[in-house]
Design an enzyme around this catalytic site. Structure first.
Site: not given
Lengths: 569, 688
Positions: B313, B385, B387, B389-390, B524, B528
């Site tokens: 991974d 989630a 927009t 944006l922060s 994990d 998988d």
């Protein structure tokens, strides 16, 4: 040893390598069913045979079907040859009027020719009719050789196939080997032998008056044709009792070169064929290198021992420069006799141009040891190749773990099943050679056949069983082998050496063929490097040879140290 | 990252730990039981002939014939040979036993609070953990040991799993999701959970671990089996050689005594590797356990040595788990420091690793300190989630950072209307495998922050080592192909699987396996599990789900994805140790022949003394010395068998050359020297 001697040895071996290369590639084309320059002529004959026999050439067999076909064919061959031997007096082409062959000798001889051993407990020119020689023995000279090659092809295909459990078709392999390889080569070689003076006639014998005025009967017959396949097919069963030492089988130095080249040719070429068919020519070269390394070491030791002569001869006033010429032909000399002795035993051919019992103890140790190593140097036609593959598998297994991976050979993983079968196969030689020898060494019925006392006598017994179990066929002359005890036990040893060995080997091939081929990576154990060649040589010596060391110590080794001390037998 | 930077194994218990040795000695004697020893044909044969010689010795003592002093010594050394072999196995097992005892304690102490109904937490019965059945629901509260393996159906708790992992920091386990599995024998530190039991007592993880570290369930692995067959076959061959020697010697009127024939047999059969074979296997498993990896079978450990392809991974293995800011790319007209200052403010409240890395970059490259905003009354805009944006609103400044298209939308530009410099910066970042983060202030574009997947230091060298060993590395990532390709080339993997779904992984594994390759992977999550089950070596993380742990054939207690690389090394080391000692053992035979053969026949053929190249003092001394050497070499090699032949990540050719030189050539030469030295000692002490 002389420079001329070594030059001859190098010359002969070089010619073999040079010829083996194109022949190997030609055979690969033949066995893959591809077009060759002989196809226009032979293809109709080939397909005609298949139609006659009801064989479907495109139908591949699994290992078991292939092996059963081979065993059935061999059984039929045994019965027919046994019958011919038992009734030859009533059959045509018997100018000398020889009697039927007694049962124990017929049993021994039938197995002997069936297994490509050609151990002869009889004198050819005084026992076998022309019919027997041509329709019985010579036929098996072809078929036993073709059978060996077919088996080697099956083993080769185990490495060509990935996840496919078939190994080819026995009948097709047998037909193609005989038709495209053995017959054309034999015709060429027979003509060459004719040119060197080998007779080819259906006449029985001629009576001549010698220079001294005595009358002598000289046996004649279809010798040149017999001689060709005898050498090419690593059969070794001579027309004459004296085999290739006889002036009518092997009249000149030139015919002697031809004989050595012919017996090495097909076995060496098959190793090239193997490399070509599995798609890794380098693998073929590596196997051949290991074979020739040990073979040349054997030649050198024998030549050195013979050229040096013995202190006993020197004490008797013989010029030490001549070496040990006892039992050798003057027209060949020590070099070509030593080469012949090592090659014929490295090969499981068994033809001889000098008497092995008359070699110095050390010189005689070499042929004995070369047989005991398993007849892989380069071995009988076909049998040498599959024997070598077994050794390669063992070498890969013993040392392959050292690179930290499950051992693999040519991309095929070697696991418990393969090991079990390989061990079964390699047990056969010590079992047959040492087992029978140990009994014979204390059995009065066997001991009465010995011509010599002391360690030399033990060597005679050891050599006989080694020769039989190794399917070699040469003899340490001196042993009167035509007794019920030896005929029977040697017959059993020959059958064990061929069939009990090859059945597990075929099972390995079947198991490997079915496995998926692992791709090569930097982590793969390399099997085509000089290092591997060295390893393979070591494994052959240690796993193939060490178990015979005690027996050899009591035979030729002790004889050698005694001879140095001035004691002979 | 200790596994990455330091490939040496954790400190093993000392080889000659007194307690282990004493209990091993006792076990070694118990292991002499022929019924048990018959599993090891080489040593079993040795035991049988040792018994035979002992009987002969007693008979000689009773009748006064023969040479009881000699036979007695041979018998003693034959018994030592057997004992040394069983001792080697016992020592190897002893090292696992201490660990097993500790594990067993956790099991015996556990008491379960079995709920009558899963919903009613008040009504439970206290029963012993061993009486639990599949499907029972148990309540586990703070301070309780979890009584068995199971899934949390309700609640959340911090759990101390040090009994298994050795890691004392507690982990959070909660119902639902990928962290719902709990292991019996671990302890709840705080809060409570309701666990549905999924493993019957006796087959829990701890039970399996105990069985594994003790070696109780040890079965011969495929490769070990093949090797035992080779060794048995060689034993048979030498048995034939020795038995027939009796007849062959009889030809020259030499009567060989059974004692010397036995001596010859035992020195020739591969007792060295035969005696150490099982110890090597146990030690290999033990090495894995010390790396905190539990393999459910020895077969998996062997397969690890054969692995051709590693599926790794990306996140956590090849790169650090989080992206880091690596540079600020302002648009023309904006100073880099201005961009840095703005994005620093916007990231102050961003506690994600990305946010912290922006603060750190601003500090290191522009010398900007975190301003104290307490008095300025800022409004932090957390990431949403919707927009994507922060940012921060402070003193009339409205700074936002976020996904490029979101920022462009905020400033009212279509993608094609963005300034060329901005577009170029975005493209450049994406092309090199990074993630561009747009920054704007009050509707004005300031520039781009380059968030970079940081490849772990040293990982490229590890992959080069793997390549030299013939192992391909394949990076698996959810990134798009362009990003994946950039990281793949930076990390030096051989191949990558971009935008990978669990189905893609499974398909890739199948495809590789059809080509004859062996695949290792770790995972994990429950999704998988199919790939873990399909892979030849599937390493599940201890923190993973029950499904993943059951699908894999190894569990990594440290849950470190780079473990795979170590596991491959351990597998290879196991096979190499076997191979090296086999080669050594077989090569030894040459010298032993030269010691014993002349001695056997010296009475009949004094001339054979020419073969006595070691010039051993007397026939008896030669035979005795060879037998003593044969026994002592087992003891001498126990440390090597337990520690393993050192493994170097070089190609197979180089490894072969090196090991063939040491163990092949060494195996040829060493016994010549060893037997000579022992012979000197034997004749000096007048033992023979």
């Amino acid at each position: 040893m002389t420079v001329t001697g070594w030059l001859q040895i190098v010359l002969v071996l070089s010619v073999v390598i040079l010829l083996a290369y194109p022949l190997g590639l030609y055979m690969a084309r033949v066995f893959k069913g591809e077009h060759t320059f002989l196809s226009p002529l032979l293809r109709p004959v080939e397909t005609g045979f298949y139609r006659l026999a009801g064989v479907r050439p495109d139908q591949e067999q699994g290992w078991l079907a292939y092996t059963l076909a081979m065993l059935t064919f061999s059984l039929f061959g045994f019965l027919s040859l046994y019958l011919i031997l038992r009734v030859q007096a009533y059959l045509p082409y018997n100018p000398q009027g020889f009697d039927n062959v007694p049962p124990d000798l017929a049993f021994n001889t039938a197995i002997s020719f069936l297994t490509n051993t050609n151990w002869q407990a009889y004198g050819g020119e005084t026992t076998m009719s022309h019919f027997t020689q041509m329709a019985g023995l010579a036929v098996h000279n072809f078929l036993s050789a073709a059978t060996g090659i077919a088996l080697a092809l099956a083993v080769t295909r185990a490495f060509m196939h990935s996840g496919l459990a078939t190994l080819g078709n026995f009948w097709v392999d047998l037909t193609r080997t005989t038709l495209y390889v053995l017959l054309p080569l034999s015709i060429l070689l027979a003509i060459a032998f004719l040119a060197t003076g080998v007779p080819q006639t259906l006449a029985g014998s001629v009576d001549v008056t010698t220079l001294e005025g005595a009358k002598q009967t000289i046996a004649l017959g279809p010798i040149a044709s017999q001689e060709a396949i005898k050498q090419l097919g690593t059969n070794g069963g001579g027309f004459m009792n004296a085999n290739s030492a006889h002036p009518l089988e092997n009249p000149t130095a030139i015919s002697n070169y031809l004989q050595i080249i012919a017996m090495l040719l097909v076995s060496s070429a098959l190793v090239m064929t193997f490399g070509e068919m599995v798609g890794r020519r380098r693998q073929g070269y590596a196997l051949l290198a290991a074979m020739f390394t040990l073979l040349i070491a054997g030649v050198a030791l024998t030549y050195w021992a013979e050229a040096n002569g013995t202190p006993v001869l020197a004490a008797a006033g013989v010029d030490p420069a001549g070496g040990n010429m006892e039992g050798k032909e003057v027209r060949f000399g020590t070099a070509m006799s030593a080469l012949f002795a090592a090659v014929t035993t490295g090969l499981s051919c068994g033809a001889v141009n000098a008497m092995h019992a008359s070699l110095t103890p050390l010189g005689g140790l070499v042929p004995l040891l070369l047989i005991q190593l398993g007849e892989v140097l380069p071995g009988g036609v076909g049998s040498g190749l599959y024997g070598m593959v077994v050794f390669a598998i063992l070498a890969v297994f013993v040392a392959g773990l050292m690179v930290g991976r499950t051992p693999e050979f040519l991309g095929k993983k070697i696991e418990a099943r393969e090991m079990k079968l390989a061990m079964l196969a390699v047990l056969i030689l010590p079992f047959a050679i040492l087992g029978f020898s140990a009994v014979a060494a204390v059995l009065p019925a066997a001991l009465s056949s010995l011509a010599n006392a002391g360690p030399h006598g033990l060597s005679e017994i050891l050599y006989a069983y080694s020769s039989a179990a190794g399917n070699n066929g040469s003899a340490f002359a001196g042993l009167s082998a035509n007794t019920p005890w030896f005929n029977t036990t040697l017959g059993i040893a020959m059958a064990l050496g061929r069939f009990a060995y090859v059945v597990p080997v075929m099972a390995i091939a079947g198991s490997l063929a079915a496995k998926t081929r692992v791709p090569v990576s930097a982590g793969t154990f390399p099997t085509d490097t000089p290092l591997f060649v060295g390893l393979l040589v070591g494994v052959i010596l240690i796993l193939g040879g060490l178990q015979f060391f005690p027996a050899l110590a009591l035979g030729p080794i002790v004889e050698q140290v005694l001879m140095v001390a001035g004691k002979t037998f | 990252m200790s596994a990455l930077s330091n490939s040496a194994s954790p400190a093993p218990p000392s080889l000659f730990d007194g307690r282990i040795l004493i209990s091993a000695l006792r076990d070694a004697v118990l292991k002499l039981n022929p019924l048990q020893l018959v599993r090891n044909p080489v040593i079993f044969v040795t035991e049988v002939v040792a018994a035979l010689v002992t009987i002969l010795w007693v008979r000689e003592l009773a009748t006064g014939g023969g040479n009881p002093g000699f036979s007695g010594q041979i018998a003693a050394w034959l018994w030592f040979t057997v004992l040394f072999a069983t001792f080697a196995e016992a020592v190897a097992e002893g090292r696992g036993k201490a660990q097993a005892d500790a594990l067993r304690k956790t099991r015996s102490e556990a008491v379960a609070k079995r709920l009558r109904t899963p919903a009613d937490h008040a009504s439970f019965a206290r029963i012993a953990a061993s009486e639990l059945k599949l499907g029972d629901h148990v309540l586990v509260e703070a301070g309780d040991l979890i009584p068995g393996d199971g899934e949390i159906v309700e609640g959340l708790a911090s759990v101390n799993e040090s009994a298994i992992t050795g890691e004392s920091a507690p982990v959070i386990r909660e119902s639902g999701g990928d962290r719902s599995a709990v292991t019996g024998g671990t302890m709840v530190i705080s809060d409570w959970i309701v666990v549905k039991i999924t493993a019957a007592p006796g087959s829990t993880f701890i039970d399996r671990m105990i069985a594994l570290v003790e070696g109780a369930e040890r079965q011969k692995t495929p490769n070990e089996l093949a090797l035992s067959i080779l060794l048995s076959g060689m034993t048979l061959i030498f048995l034939i050689a020795v038995v027939t020697l009796y007849g062959l010697a009889g030809y020259s009127q030499t009567v060989l005594s059974v004692v010397v024939l036995v001596a010859l047999l035992v020195t020739l059969i591969p007792t060295t590797i035969g005696g150490l074979l099982s110890a090597i296997g146990i030690a290999g498993m033990d090495r894995l356990i010390r790396f905190n990896v539990i393999a459910t079978s020895g077969r998996a450990v062997e397969a690890a040595g054969d692995v051709d392809t590693l599926l790794l991974d990306k996140t956590g293995t090849i790169t650090f788990g989080n992206r880091m800011a690596s540079e600020f790319l302002p648009v023309p007209g904006v100073a880099a420091a201005e961009l840095a200052n703005a994005v620093l403010l916007a990231s102050l409240a961003d506690e994600t690793a990305e946010g912290r890395s922006i603060v750190a970059l601003a500090a290191s490259d522009y010398g900007l300190k975190e301003p104290d905003l307490g008095a300025k009354n800022p409004t932090f805009i957390p990431f949403a989630a919707q927009t994507r944006l922060s940012g921060i609103d402070i003193e009339g400044r409205s700074i936002r950072k976020g996904a490029i298209d979101s920022i462009l939308k905020l400033v009212g530009l279509a993608a094609s209307e963005a300034p060329p410099a901005f577009r170029q910066a975005v493209e450049r970042v994406a092309r090199t495998g990074g993630t561009p983060l747009g920054v704007c202030e009050n509707g004005r574009l300031l520039g781009v922050v380059h968030l970079k997947d940081v490849v772990k230091p040293g990982i490229k060298e590890r992959f080069a080592e793997l390549r030299a060993m013939g192992i391909r590395t394949v990076m698996v990532t959810g990134d798009n192909p362009i990003t994946a390709a950039a990281i793949a080339s930076e990390a030096g993997v051989d191949d990558f699987l971009a935008e990978a779904t669990p189905e893609d992984k499974l398909a890739y594994i199948r495809k590789e396996q059809q080509g004859g390759r062996l695949i290792a992977m770790c995972g994990d999550g429950t999704n998988d599990a199919p790939a873990l089950a399909q892979a030849d070596v599937g390493v599940a993380m201890q923190t993973g789900t029950q499904a993943a742990r059951e699908a894999g054939n190894m569990v990594d207690l440290d849950s470190s994805p780079t473990k795979l690389i170590e596991i491959v090394g351990i597998g290879k080391q196991l096979l190499m140790t076997r191979g090296s000692l086999t080669t050594f053992s077989i090569a030894n035979d040459v010298a032993k022949y030269f010691a014993i053969l002349p001695a056997l026949f010296i009475a009949t053929y004094p001339e054979l003394d020419a073969l006595n190249v070691m010039r051993l003092a007397s026939p008896q001394s030669a035979i005795l010395s060879a037998v003593i050497f044969n026994a002592l070499v087992i003891v001498a090699l126990i440390p090597l068998a337990l520690k393993g032949v050192p493994y170097r990540p070089v190609g197979a050719s180089a490894l072969l050359r090196r090991n063939l030189l040491i163990y092949g050539l060494g195996g040829l030469v060493a016994p010549f020297i060893g037997i000579k030295i022992i012979d000197l000692a034997v004749s000096a002490l007048r033992l023979a």
